[in-house]
Design a protein around this motif. Structure first.
Motif, PDB file in Angstrom:
ATOM      1  N   VAL A 263       0.820  -1.219   0.000  1.00 33.09           N
ATOM      2  CA  VAL A 263       0.000   0.000   0.000  1.00 33.09           C
ATOM      3  C   VAL A 263       0.856   1.272   0.000  1.00 33.09           C
ATOM      4  N   HIS A 264       1.609   1.485   1.062  1.00 35.06           N
ATOM      5  CA  HIS A 264       2.268   2.779   1.269  1.00 35.06           C
ATOM      6  C   HIS A 264       3.452   3.019   0.339  1.00 35.06           C
ATOM      7  N   SER A 265       3.993   1.962  -0.244  1.00 28.28           N
ATOM      8  CA  SER A 265       5.139   2.124  -1.150  1.00 28.28           C
ATOM      9  C   SER A 265       4.780   2.972  -2.362  1.00 28.28           C
ATOM     10  N   VAL A 266       3.502   3.031  -2.709  1.00 29.02           N
ATOM     11  CA  VAL A 266       3.065   3.869  -3.841  1.00 29.02           C
ATOM     12  C   VAL A 266       3.407   5.328  -3.554  1.00 29.02           C
ATOM     13  N   HIS A 267       3.098   5.790  -2.366  1.00 31.81           N
ATOM     14  CA  HIS A 267       3.401   7.174  -2.003  1.00 31.81           C
ATOM     15  C   HIS A 267       4.904   7.441  -1.999  1.00 31.81           C
ATOM     16  N   HIS A 268       5.678   6.428  -1.638  1.00 31.36           N
ATOM     17  CA  HIS A 268       7.130   6.587  -1.547  1.00 31.36           C
ATOM     18  C   HIS A 268       7.845   6.323  -2.875  1.00 31.36           C
ATOM     19  N   GLU A 269       7.100   6.208  -3.950  1.00 26.93           N
ATOM     20  CA  GLU A 269       7.743   6.136  -5.255  1.00 26.93           C
ATOM     21  C   GLU A 269       8.561   7.400  -5.523  1.00 26.93           C
ATOM     22  N   TYR A 270       8.179   8.472  -4.876  1.00 29.26           N
ATOM     23  CA  TYR A 270       8.879   9.749  -5.054  1.00 29.26           C
ATOM     24  C   TYR A 270       9.751  10.016  -3.831  1.00 29.26           C
TER      25      TYR A 270
ATOM     26  N   TYR B 277      -0.437  11.754  -3.728  1.00 27.67           N
ATOM     27  CA  TYR B 277      -0.170  10.609  -4.601  1.00 27.67           C
ATOM     28  C   TYR B 277      -0.028   9.377  -3.721  1.00 27.67           C
ATOM     29  N   ALA B 278      -1.026   8.515  -3.735  1.00 31.73           N
ATOM     30  CA  ALA B 278      -1.026   7.370  -2.832  1.00 31.73           C
ATOM     31  C   ALA B 278      -1.955   6.279  -3.363  1.00 31.73           C
ATOM     32  N   HIS B 279      -1.813   5.103  -2.810  1.00 26.68           N
ATOM     33  CA  HIS B 279      -2.702   3.978  -3.115  1.00 26.68           C
ATOM     34  C   HIS B 279      -4.120   4.342  -2.687  1.00 26.68           C
TER      35      HIS B 279
END
Length: 269
Positions: free
Chosen positions: A139-146, A156-158
């Motif tokens: 889940v949270h890794s989407v936000h940490h793509e940046y 910008y998040a899941h």
């Protein structure tokens, strides 16, 4: 000024229903504040303006920025808008109203302060929970793509995270049933705060330079630069939750090292 605001508000409540204002009106207000405050940071990064205030030297590619904007529009329309529509009956049940007169400034101020404190508390624990191994991976890794955030990456998040951490933002108004103008003010301030925290710039006029308990961009940028197991700095607005529970030790140590380095350089010169 107060008369002008009341006149404008009278126009809104006589031409639109409470449902339209609370759901569609809130959505359009959110989109306007979010993109108008966030897009300038993309321009600053692309143009290299005010680069001396940029926290990280790395820049995001144009493709990465376009991906962020495209996903945001999809998530906002597909998740945020339906959530605002679906939550209207509950807010109405809890006593939210749009009619005149406006609440006193004391009521508005006390509610806004309460919302900020409650949101920060709930967000801290929710965010820290998202940094557990399984939730971060899925889940949270989407936000940490940046790893190098800019203003718009704040949302910008899941989709699951949007719902999960979005609860922290709406829990205060949900349990107090505020006037709609208070809700809109809270929404505006919260959006501006999270955009600033992700903007990637630490300016001389940044609030964290004047408000000791305020985190700001420098505080949250550290969170994005490190691995999820070591990042810390989980709070959204303030710094005291991380200080109380010791999740800002790495950040404080880095700040101390930088400060000692600056002092050493000044002694040598």
């Amino acid at each position: 000024m107060a008369a002008i605001i009341e006149s404008g508000w009278l126009y809104l409540i006589t031409h639109f229903s409470d449902f339209q204002l609370a759901s569609l009106g809130s959505f359009f207000l959110h989109e306007s504040v979010f993109f108008l405050s966030g897009l300038p940071f993309i321009y600053l990064e692309r143009a290299g303006l005010l680069s001396k205030y940029k926290i990280q030297t790395k820049n995001n590619s144009l493709a990465a920025q376009e991906k962020c904007i495209t996903r945001l529009l999809l998530y906002h329309i597909g998740v945020n808008l339906p959530l605002m529509i679906a939550s209207y009956p509950f807010f109405r049940f809890m006593g939210m109203k749009s009619s005149l007169p406006f609440p006193s400034w004391k009521v508005v101020l006390s509610q806004i302060i309460f919302y900020f404190i409650l949101e920060d508390f709930v967000f801290y624990w929710g965010h820290r929970f998202l940094h557990t191994k399984w939730l971060y991976k899925h889940v949270h890794s989407v936000h940490h793509e940046y790893a190098t955030p800019f203003g718009l990456t704040s949302e910008y998040a899941h989709p699951a995270e949007i719902l999960f951490l979005g609860f922290a933002t709406i829990i205060g108004p949900a349990i107090t049933g505020p006037h709609l103008i208070t809700l809109w003010l809270w929404m505006t301030l919260r959006v501006l705060e999270t955009v600033e925290a992700h903007c990637g710039y630490h300016f001389p006029w940044s609030l964290s330079n004047f408000l000791p308990l305020y985190g700001g961009a420098d505080f949250h940028d550290y969170h994005h630069r490190l691995l999820y197991t070591k990042s810390g700095n989980y709070s959204s607005t303030f710094v005291y939750m991380d200080w109380i529970f010791g999740t800002d030790k790495g950040y404080r140590k880095l700040k101390a090292l930088k400060r000692d380095g600056v002092e050493e350089e000044s002694k040598q010169t």
